[in-house]
Design an enzyme around this catalytic site. Structure first.
Site, PDB file in Angstrom:
ATOM      1  N   CYS A 132       0.839  -1.200   0.000  1.00 40.31           N
ATOM      2  CA  CYS A 132       0.000   0.000   0.000  1.00 40.31           C
ATOM      3  C   CYS A 132       0.872   1.248   0.000  1.00 40.31           C
ATOM      4  O   CYS A 132       1.321   1.700   1.064  1.00 40.31           O
ATOM      5  CB  CYS A 132      -0.933  -0.002   1.211  1.00 40.31           C
ATOM      6  SG  CYS A 132      -2.010   1.451   1.227  1.00 40.31           S
ATOM      7  N   CYS A 135      -0.460   4.184   2.058  1.00 37.50           N
ATOM      8  CA  CYS A 135      -0.382   4.031   3.526  1.00 37.50           C
ATOM      9  C   CYS A 135       1.051   4.175   4.018  1.00 37.50           C
ATOM     10  O   CYS A 135       1.279   4.678   5.113  1.00 37.50           O
ATOM     11  CB  CYS A 135      -0.862   2.655   3.991  1.00 37.50           C
ATOM     12  SG  CYS A 135      -2.274   2.002   3.139  1.00 37.50           S
ATOM     13  N   ASP A 136       2.026   3.680   3.236  1.00 29.86           N
ATOM     14  CA  ASP A 136       3.379   3.527   3.780  1.00 29.86           C
ATOM     15  C   ASP A 136       4.410   4.497   3.214  1.00 29.86           C
ATOM     16  O   ASP A 136       5.549   4.531   3.693  1.00 29.86           O
ATOM     17  CB  ASP A 136       3.859   2.084   3.537  1.00 29.86           C
ATOM     18  CG  ASP A 136       2.957   1.082   4.245  1.00 29.86           C
ATOM     19  OD1 ASP A 136       2.512   1.402   5.361  1.00 29.86           O
ATOM     20  OD2 ASP A 136       2.685   0.013   3.688  1.00 29.86           O
TER      21      ASP A 136
END
Ligand code: NAP
Length: 314
Positions: A132, A135-136
């Site tokens: 992701c 997200c990261d």
């Protein structure tokens, strides 16, 4: 007490269905392991009507708060291990052995990210390899990363990663992206994104953490591209372990086959969102919400007349 419906999933389709089932005055259980589904991985949502731009976690919070504003909706965080048909309906068994019963079940279990299957992928999972980008990316401030794939997730992910990383390679096996032109324009505007097209990743290499990726052809004369992180964004697979175990028909890509009322091949079992073959398998907030609403309507019809095909509208 037996519920009218157990909705399995805590994403967009699930919460939309719960809003509708509550308004149909159905005793509703909504249960899942993790809050928000794929929706929480969207950094910027620009195609939810009524919101010119909103981030995925905020949008999913709104869905959840709306659904849980109805007293008839019981919310539970738990992993459902099995769903078994019985004379009165269905029994859900959780990881801790507890159970719930319901007259109908709606699978809104979404999907899981597809893995690439190359050497180093498992070894460096969580040590530079993640699934992701949105997200990261935050953890890669000032670093060099690769995003793999050519769909919305990869192209949006590359655009978001480029806001923090020093350099982003967007690596795709073809020379054309399938992502929305909106996101393709965004990556074209960024001068710290470099496209590596018609290229496959053969291996992820590293020591304690990722140090590079081996390509099937040299790029800038390098066969191993030095990177600190790899975001694998090559699509998703529907999360159908439970419906498969129950014997629901699946399509050739593994999605639950549903009719136009979102009912599966087993009466009383419905599906909505990314887990189904509905909406041309176009996985969006809008389509998941629409499928959740249709499923709730059909569940209402099924509980009234035993017919889940025509919905409450007849
Ligand atoms: P996707 O649309 O299925 O795209 C997957 C990409 O990965 C494709 O470009 C595919 O290449 C590539 N790929 C697949 N298997 C591969 C492999 N083994 N090796 C190398 N490349 C591989 O998946 P997605 O981007 O995750 O999107 C999934 C769904 O979510 C879509 O419906 C999408 O619209 C939706 N979504 C929407 C948004 C948004 O609206 N902003 C954001 C994220 C996701 P080919 O192109 O060659 O097939």
């Amino acid at each position: 007490m037996q519920k009218d419906v157990a909705i399995i999933g805590l994403g967009c389709a699930a919460y939309t269905a719960a809003i509708y089932t509550a308004r149909y005055k159905l005793d509703t259980l909504i249960v899942g392991e993790e809050e928000g589904g794929m929706g929480v991985t969207a950094a910027e949502v620009g195609n939810w009507p009524g919101e010119v731009e909103i981030n995925g976690p905020d949008l999913m919070d709104k869905f959840k708060n709306h659904a849980l504003s109805y007293d008839l909706v019981e919310h539970k965080i738990a992993r459902v291990e099995s769903v078994i048909k019985n004379d009165e309906g269905f029994t859900l068994t959780y990881q801790n052995g507890e159970t719930s019963t319901a007259k109908t079940v709606l699978f809104a279990t979404g999907s899981n990210k597809r893995h690439l299957g190359v050497t180093g992928e498992e070894e460096f999972a969580g040590k530079g390899v993640t699934y992701c980008a949105t997200c990261d990316a935050f953890f890669y401030r000032g670093k060099t990363v690769a995003v793999l794939g050519g769909g919305d997730s990869a192209v949006e992910g590359a655009a978001i990663a480029a806001q923090v990383a020093e350099k982003v390679y967007l690596i795709h096996r073809r020379n054309e992206f399938r992502a929305e032109p909106f996101w393709v324009d965004k990556v074209n505007e960024k001068d710290n994104i470099e496209f590596v097209l018609n290229t496959n990743v053969l291996e992820i290499v590293g020591e304690q953490t990722v140090t590079g990726i081996k390509l099937d052809k040299p790029f800038n004369e390098e066969e191993v591209l030095p990177v600190n992180g790899v975001f694998i964004e090559i699509g998703s697979l529907p999360a159908t372990a439970l419906p498969k175990e129950m014997g629901c028909d699946l399509d050739e890509k593994g999605h639950i086959k549903v009719d136009s009322g979102m009912q599966s091949s087993i009466p009383g079992i419905f599906g909505a969102g990314d887990v189904t073959n509905g909406s041309n398998r176009f996985a969006q907030f809008t389509t998941a919400a629409g499928e959740g609403a249709v499923a709730a309507n059909s569940i209402f019809g099924y509980l009234q007349s035993g017919d889940g095909h025509s919905g409450a509208m007849g």
